[in-house]
Scaffold this active site. Structure first.
Site, PDB file in Angstrom:
ATOM      1  N   GLU A 144       0.827  -1.217   0.000  1.00 35.68           N
ATOM      2  CA  GLU A 144       0.000   0.000   0.000  1.00 35.68           C
ATOM      3  C   GLU A 144       0.862   1.268   0.000  1.00 35.68           C
ATOM      4  O   GLU A 144       0.865   2.044   0.966  1.00 35.68           O
ATOM      5  CB  GLU A 144      -0.955  -0.001   1.189  1.00 35.68           C
ATOM      6  N   GLU A 300      -6.799  -7.531  -0.619  1.00 33.75           N
ATOM      7  CA  GLU A 300      -7.162  -7.464   0.807  1.00 33.75           C
ATOM      8  C   GLU A 300      -8.591  -6.982   0.948  1.00 33.75           C
ATOM      9  O   GLU A 300      -9.024  -6.067   0.253  1.00 33.75           O
ATOM     10  CB  GLU A 300      -6.282  -6.449   1.563  1.00 33.75           C
TER      11      GLU A 300
HETATM   12  C1  GAL Z   1      -4.109  -2.571   4.999  1.00 37.14           C
HETATM   13  C2  GAL Z   1      -2.698  -3.104   5.095  1.00 37.14           C
HETATM   14  C3  GAL Z   1      -2.636  -4.384   5.902  1.00 37.14           C
HETATM   15  C4  GAL Z   1      -3.443  -4.258   7.149  1.00 37.14           C
HETATM   16  C5  GAL Z   1      -4.856  -3.908   6.772  1.00 37.14           C
HETATM   17  C6  GAL Z   1      -5.806  -3.794   7.935  1.00 37.14           C
HETATM   18  O1  GAL Z   1      -4.096  -1.202   4.836  1.00 37.14           O
HETATM   19  O2  GAL Z   1      -2.165  -3.333   3.827  1.00 37.14           O
HETATM   20  O3  GAL Z   1      -1.281  -4.649   6.217  1.00 37.14           O
HETATM   21  O4  GAL Z   1      -2.906  -3.257   7.952  1.00 37.14           O
HETATM   22  O5  GAL Z   1      -4.865  -2.676   6.116  1.00 37.14           O
HETATM   23  O6  GAL Z   1      -7.089  -3.408   7.496  1.00 37.14           O
END
Ligand code: GAL
Length: 667
Positions: A144, A300
């Site tokens: 990110e 994610e």
């Molecule tokens: C994203 C990140 C992950 C984790 C996740 C939690 O922004 O890439 O590592 O922190 O959020 O929602």
């Protein structure tokens, strides 16, 4: 291979005894891919130059043995403490000169040659070690980019910025002209005098701020590219990506897309926001369109609640399945989560995970397992594509420039305006690509320009050529105002669009907070807010006028026939029903049909097709069951025994449960 299913896997947080159980449970949940190693730098290189990959070998081998593919992270997202101790100069600084200390993550200045050199060194080790490993399917660079450190304002960045400016402008005279430095006595005699736009007594030079946003994006990309060069060299053929964030201002997804083998996105729908699926829809359509329809990866999402909003709503039963299928319906070939096993310590211990603290006898694990099974039961979707007749234009530089200070109104919000225009299409079941203005538009029947404050004369000419050749275009207020240096185009706003629109704007008339005005006088009647403009028509016809307020009697909505096409212009922000009515008519004029006519409220419809078949996706975002009429006899491929599957269609109708999903093929 099917739609990839899995999540971030952080085995370093657990004793090795747990890993075997992880693999067993992953298999039970039908996990096919995990993203591993994202935050492993401190463990693989505990001391400078001292490497310990043995434990990670066991992770990779175990995953390969279980038949699980690895999206292998380059581990560079969080520099280890020894590095920032030895080189505190890699720590980023804010615009106020305040250093951002270690203790969280992403605590590096993107311009730092020291950080980049250490990152490249690590990636060389990693790529050499895992080249040819049976589990390695995909590279995941960083994590990110720009999530926490969006821009850095330190002296190292300042020097890098000067280098960037020299390359861009060649001479300090050209820089002075581009930045309008005659204003407020800002003329530079030497590049050495130039600084980042640090906190100043009042508005810093807008062109300088705009260039710093461009530079900041490129500095992040340079980190990515430095690592990618190593991967391309050492593991040619293994695709490379990074997880982008939705509508993420510091990172121009279109510019990055040229350097990503596959687009990848993290999206966290907020269960407390009833129509957050709309924001997701927009982001997904952008991901798909960024590489011209190539399937993308949802890298994610949360299985339940997150930990980083002020109030973190869990996903109610069925929401995780629905929102996962939404991504697939909009072109994703992977559904991954953050994260596999819920942490016991650290900042994210209350963030949900596929395997919660409570273990396998939990609602979340049951829903995860059911989804894994369901995705595995539908081969054929992967690789299929969608076709859109409508393009919605979005542009990072215009967004950056629009939201700088000292404007007629600071209430103009790029993402909000874009979503206002996207909503009526989404709700009507109309396929839409979100694309940059430089894209070839000739294949689209209709193009929407929600707001393009910054528009180069060249891109404006391309829009005009599109309409001249028969295209239909809708342009909304405050578009075509400035050039790439945030200088007003001379010749009456919006000068480069004036002939095309058949009008010009005599005065901007932003509305006070909470104030709305009546629009009417014809087919289109309703209220509008946020913004208005005093238009002077030069060939366009008024389809609606302001009927009260300061601009009563002046045009609010116009149409202009231009060449073989037509262009509509909106001088204000109409309420949603009014905009929907307009866009429905414009769509009809353009001959753009929805995927399925007469969709009930709350139901999303998309189509993917290709060698694997033709799939009609129906998703009920509403909280009550709903019946949908089908174009012909169809079969729901999910209804064959998948837990929680919806009722098989009876003839030409299907009932979708609340949060129900159907994936239909011809019967
Ligand atoms: C994203 C990140 C992950 C984790 C996740 C939690 O922004 O890439 O590592 O922190 O959020 O929602």
């Amino acid at each position: 291979m099917g739609i990839r299913f899995g999540g971030d896997y952080n085995p370093e947080q657990w004793p090795e005894e747990v890993w075997a159980e992880d693999l067993e449970l992953m298999k039970a949940a039908r996990v096919t891919m995990v993203t591993a190693g994202i935050f492993s730098w401190a463990k693989v290189e505990p001391r400078p130059g001292q490497w310990d990959f043995d434990w990670f070998d066991r992770v990779m081998d175990g995953l390969a043995g279980a038949g699980i593919a690895v999206c292998l992270a380059t581990m560079t997202a969080s520099p280890p403490p020894w590095l920032t101790r030895a080189h505190p100069e890699i720590l980023p600084e804010g615009p106020d000169g305040q250093r951002r200390w270690p203790g969280g993550r992403q605590h590096y200045c993107p311009s730092s040659p020291v950080y980049r050199a250490h990152a490249v060194r690590l990636v060389e080790r990693l790529a050499a070690r895992y080249a040819g490993h049976p589990a390695l399917a995909l590279w995941h660079i960083g994590n990110e980019y720009g999530c926490h450190t969006r821009q850095c304002f330190c002296d190292v960045s300042a020097e890098d910025f000067r280098r960037w400016l020299r390359a861009r402008y060649g001479s300090v005279e050209a820089l002075n002209a581009a930045w309008s430095t005659a204003f407020w006595s800002q003329g530079y005699g030497d590049f050495a005098e130039v600084l980042p736009p640090r906190t100043a007594p009042t508005f810093p030079n807008p062109a300088q701020q705009l260039d710093y946003l461009r530079f900041g994006d490129e500095a992040l990309r340079a980190c990515y590219l430095a690592e990618k060069a190593v991967l391309d060299r050492l593991t040619p053929g293994v695709p490379v990506t990074t997880n982008l964030m939705p509508q993420h201002k510091p990172v121009d997804a279109f510019a990055w897309s040229a350097h990503m083998d596959v687009m990848a996105l993290d999206f966290y729908q907020d269960p407390h926001v009833p129509d957050d699926h709309l924001r997701a829809g927009y982001a997904f359509d952008l991901m798909r369109a960024a590489r011209s329809g190539q399937p993308w990866l949802l890298l994610e999402q949360a299985p339940g609640a997150v930990n980083w909003r002020p109030r973190n709503g869990p996903k109610p039963p069925g929401a995780m399945r629905l929102w996962s299928w939404q991504a697939v319906a909009q072109g994703a070939d992977a559904v991954l989560f953050f994260q596999w096993r819920q942490s016991l310590g650290g900042a994210e211990k209350f963030h949900s995970a596929m395997l919660p603290h409570g273990g396998t006898d939990t609602r979340i694990f049951r829903e995860v397992t059911a989804l894994g099974r369901e995705l595995a039961s539908v081969p054929g979707i992967e690789g299929t594509r969608s076709r859109a007749g409508v393009a919605l234009l979005s542009d990072w530089p215009s967004w950056w420039a629009l939201e700088l200070d000292s404007k007629p109104s600071t209430a103009l919000d790029h993402s909000r305006i874009a979503l206002d225009h996207y909503r009526p299409l989404f709700e009507a079941g109309v396929a839409c690509d979100v694309v940059p203005p430089q894209r070839d538009l000739s294949g689209y029947r209709l193009v929407l320009v929600p707001n393009l404050y910054l528009l180069t004369a060249r891109d404006a000419a391309r829009l005009a050529a599109y309409v001249r050749a028969g295209g239909r275009l809708v342009v909304s207020f405050f578009s075509g105002i400035v050039d790439e240096h945030d200088r007003v185009h001379p010749g009456g706003c919006p000068a480069p669009l004036r002939e095309l629109l058949g009008l010009w704007v005599e005065e901007f008339w932003p509305l006070a907070a909470g104030r709305s005005v009546a629009v009417g006088d014809g087919v289109y009647t309703g209220r509008a807010d946020l913004w208005s403009e005093a238009l002077v028509l030069e060939g366009a016809e008024a389809l609606a006028r302001f009927t009260d307020g300061d601009l009563a009697g002046r045009p609010a909505l116009t149409r202009h026939r231009y060449g073989r096409g037509e262009v509509w212009y909106l001088a204000t922000r109409p309420e949603p029903a009014l905009l929907r009515a307009l866009l429905d008519d414009v769509r009809e004029a353009a001959g753009v049909a929805p995927v399925l006519p007469g969709l009930p409220a709350g139901v999303q419809a998309t189509v993917r097709e290709g060698a694997g078949g033709r799939y009609l996706f129906l998703l009920n975002h509403g909280a009550a069951p709903v019946e949908v009429a089908l174009p012909g006899p169809m079969r729901d491929v999910l209804a064959r025994g998948a837990e929680g599957g919806d009722r098989a269609p009876a003839g030409r109708r299907i009932t979708l449960a609340a949060r129900g999903v159907a994936v239909l093929t011809a019967a």
